[in-house]
Design an enzyme around this catalytic site. Structure first.
Site, PDB file in Angstrom:
ATOM      1  N   TYR A 153       1.087  -1.098  -0.076  1.00  0.00           N
ATOM      2  CA  TYR A 153       0.152   0.015  -0.117  1.00  0.00           C
ATOM      3  C   TYR A 153       0.907   1.263   0.055  1.00  0.00           C
ATOM      4  O   TYR A 153       0.570   2.446  -0.751  1.00  0.00           O
ATOM      5  CB  TYR A 153      -1.003  -0.020   1.289  1.00  0.00           C
ATOM      6  N   LYS A 157       1.135   4.225  -2.783  1.00  0.00           N
ATOM      7  CA  LYS A 157       0.810   5.454  -2.827  1.00  0.00           C
ATOM      8  C   LYS A 157       1.810   6.403  -2.915  1.00  0.00           C
ATOM      9  O   LYS A 157       1.704   7.573  -3.303  1.00  0.00           O
ATOM     10  CB  LYS A 157       0.291   5.862  -1.352  1.00  0.00           C
TER      11      LYS A 157
HETATM   12  N1  LIG Z   1      -9.082   5.777   5.827  1.00  0.00           N
HETATM   13  C1  LIG Z   1      -7.992   6.147   5.615  1.00  0.00           C
HETATM   14  O1  LIG Z   1      -7.451   6.184   6.880  1.00  0.00           O
HETATM   15  C2  LIG Z   1      -7.043   6.698   4.463  1.00  0.00           C
HETATM   16  C3  LIG Z   1      -5.790   7.331   4.712  1.00  0.00           C
HETATM   17  C4  LIG Z   1      -5.249   7.489   3.586  1.00  0.00           C
HETATM   18  C5  LIG Z   1      -5.747   7.503   2.409  1.00  0.00           C
HETATM   19  N2  LIG Z   1      -6.850   6.969   2.211  1.00  0.00           N
HETATM   20  C6  LIG Z   1      -7.246   6.753   0.782  1.00  0.00           C
HETATM   21  O2  LIG Z   1      -8.416   7.474   0.588  1.00  0.00           O
HETATM   22  C7  LIG Z   1      -8.974   6.751  -0.352  1.00  0.00           C
HETATM   23  C8  LIG Z   1     -10.624   6.578   0.275  1.00  0.00           C
HETATM   24  O3  LIG Z   1     -10.471   5.390   1.212  1.00  0.00           O
HETATM   25  P1  LIG Z   1     -11.712   5.062   2.190  1.00  0.00           P
HETATM   26  O4  LIG Z   1     -11.029   5.205   3.610  1.00  0.00           O
HETATM   27  O5  LIG Z   1     -12.871   6.204   2.033  1.00  0.00           O
HETATM   28  O6  LIG Z   1     -11.843   3.687   1.815  1.00  0.00           O
HETATM   29  P2  LIG Z   1     -12.975   2.994   1.766  1.00  0.00           P
HETATM   30  O7  LIG Z   1     -12.535   1.553   1.754  1.00  0.00           O
HETATM   31  O8  LIG Z   1     -14.111   3.312   2.787  1.00  0.00           O
HETATM   32  O9  LIG Z   1     -13.749   3.371   0.594  1.00  0.00           O
HETATM   33  C9  LIG Z   1     -12.955   3.140  -0.761  1.00  0.00           C
HETATM   34  C10 LIG Z   1     -14.029   3.160  -1.937  1.00  0.00           C
HETATM   35  O10 LIG Z   1     -13.293   2.681  -3.002  1.00  0.00           O
HETATM   36  C11 LIG Z   1     -13.959   1.711  -3.945  1.00  0.00           C
HETATM   37  N3  LIG Z   1     -13.189   1.087  -5.112  1.00  0.00           N
HETATM   38  C12 LIG Z   1     -12.319  -0.066  -4.408  1.00  0.00           C
HETATM   39  N4  LIG Z   1     -11.677  -0.643  -5.341  1.00  0.00           N
HETATM   40  C13 LIG Z   1     -12.271  -0.007  -6.539  1.00  0.00           C
HETATM   41  C14 LIG Z   1     -12.215  -0.175  -7.951  1.00  0.00           C
HETATM   42  N5  LIG Z   1     -11.380  -1.138  -8.543  1.00  0.00           N
HETATM   43  N6  LIG Z   1     -12.954   0.696  -8.853  1.00  0.00           N
HETATM   44  C15 LIG Z   1     -13.597   1.723  -8.374  1.00  0.00           C
HETATM   45  N7  LIG Z   1     -13.816   1.962  -6.846  1.00  0.00           N
HETATM   46  C16 LIG Z   1     -13.218   0.972  -5.932  1.00  0.00           C
HETATM   47  C17 LIG Z   1     -14.622   0.811  -2.844  1.00  0.00           C
HETATM   48  O11 LIG Z   1     -15.685   0.306  -3.465  1.00  0.00           O
HETATM   49  C18 LIG Z   1     -15.242   2.029  -1.686  1.00  0.00           C
HETATM   50  O12 LIG Z   1     -16.281   2.678  -1.950  1.00  0.00           O
HETATM   51  C19 LIG Z   1      -8.351   5.717  -0.947  1.00  0.00           C
HETATM   52  O13 LIG Z   1      -7.598   5.750  -2.025  1.00  0.00           O
HETATM   53  C20 LIG Z   1      -7.476   5.342   0.572  1.00  0.00           C
HETATM   54  O14 LIG Z   1      -6.437   4.785   0.048  1.00  0.00           O
HETATM   55  C21 LIG Z   1      -7.721   6.553   3.192  1.00  0.00           C
END
Ligand SMILES: NC(=O)c1ccc[n+]([C@@H]2O[C@H](COP(=O)([O-])OP(=O)(O)OC[C@H]3O[C@@H](n4cnc5c(N)ncnc54)[C@H](O)[C@@H]3O)[C@@H](O)[C@H]2O)c1
Length: 248
Positions: A153, A157
């Protein structure tokens, strides 16, 4: 003419908060997610329409290049044009390096990194023709300092941050800015899975300057800034949105 945006992975979590936040700021939206999130995606679209904005939903897998092309075509036909792409879709399935399978490594990169490239490539011709565009990529604190179990991951990123910089160089001459946000620990399904033990929650609350974990809404303002004309002279940047964990 209303501003318009595509948000990938918009059915829940940070993506959904961004969708609602952009709708509140007057954007019409194309919301994307994968098939199994269909019900939540429709629910998110209803919320956006309830705010008086136009909203189309697009079921597509960002790891599939032809899906990305179709998603952009459907967004343009539904909204007329696209001003903003928010590359939010992402996955995190924890695994130590010892136990990592090549399949999990590749799947992580296919969604988190290749998905960003494919959506960008699919939309950029349209943005170049209009000589206007805003691309906002969701990277992560993991691009700065990943935790154990996140090697794939963190690498995926970090690659998004590199891709953001080069996109900025290649597209800047067309009036297109490309920036990334690096959220810290945000309490979504992904965030909760990543931080199951209460001791780890307490640890992160302690080391964060604001002494709390993030909520999806905490990410909205920075994304909206990069999506707007307030950031017209800001490009190629990666902004930490982590409550004060990492400084660089
Ligand atoms: N939650 C955290 O702590 C955090 C921290 C840093 C970065 N992020 C990043 O923020 C973004 C959103 O994360 P989140 O926490 O809301 O996660 P989440 O898992 O709640 O939501 C992610 C969404 O992406 C969708 N998704 C997954 N694979 C997909 C694909 N192949 N095509 C289209 N959609 C797809 C999922 O169905 C889901 O709705 C991500 O890129 C994640 O890596 C999250």
């Amino acid at each position: 003419m209303s501003r318009t945006a595509i948000v990938t992975g918009a059915s829940r979590g940070i993506g959904r908060a961004i969708a609602v936040g952009l709708a509140n700021r007057g954007y019409d939206l194309a919301l994307n997610d994968i098939d199994r999130q269909k019900d939540d995606l429709n629910d998110a679209a209803e919320e956006v329409r309830g705010l008086g904005r136009k909203c189309v939903t697009i079921l597509a897998d960002v790891s599939d290049a032809s899906d990305c092309k179709r998603a952009v075509a459907e967004a343009i036909s539904g909204l007329g044009h696209i001003d903003v792409l928010v590359n939010n879709a992402g996955i995190l399935k924890l695994s130590t390096i010892d136990e990592m399978t090549p399949e999990l490594w590749d799947q992580t990169f296919a969604v988190n990194t290749r998905g960003v490239f494919q959506m960008t490539q699919a939309v950029v011709t349209h943005m170049k023709e209009r000589r206007y565009g805003r691309i906002v990529n969701l990277a992560s604190l993991a691009a700065r300092t990943g935790g154990p179990g996140q090697s794939h991951y963190a690498a995926s990123k970090s690659a998004v941050v590199g891709f953001t910089r080069v996109s900025s160089m290649e597209f800047g001459g067309f009036g297109i800015t490309v920036n990334a946000v690096c959220p810290g620990i945000i309490m979504t399904e992904m965030g909760r899975n990543n931080l199951r033990e209460p001791e780890r929650v307490a640890y992160f609350e302690k080391i964060t300057d604001l002494h709390r974990l993030g909520q999806p809404e905490d990410v909205v303002g920075p994304v909206a800034f990069f999506a707007s004309d307030d950031s017209a002279f800001v490009t190629g940047q990666a902004l930490n949105v982590d409550g004060g964990i990492f400084y660089s």
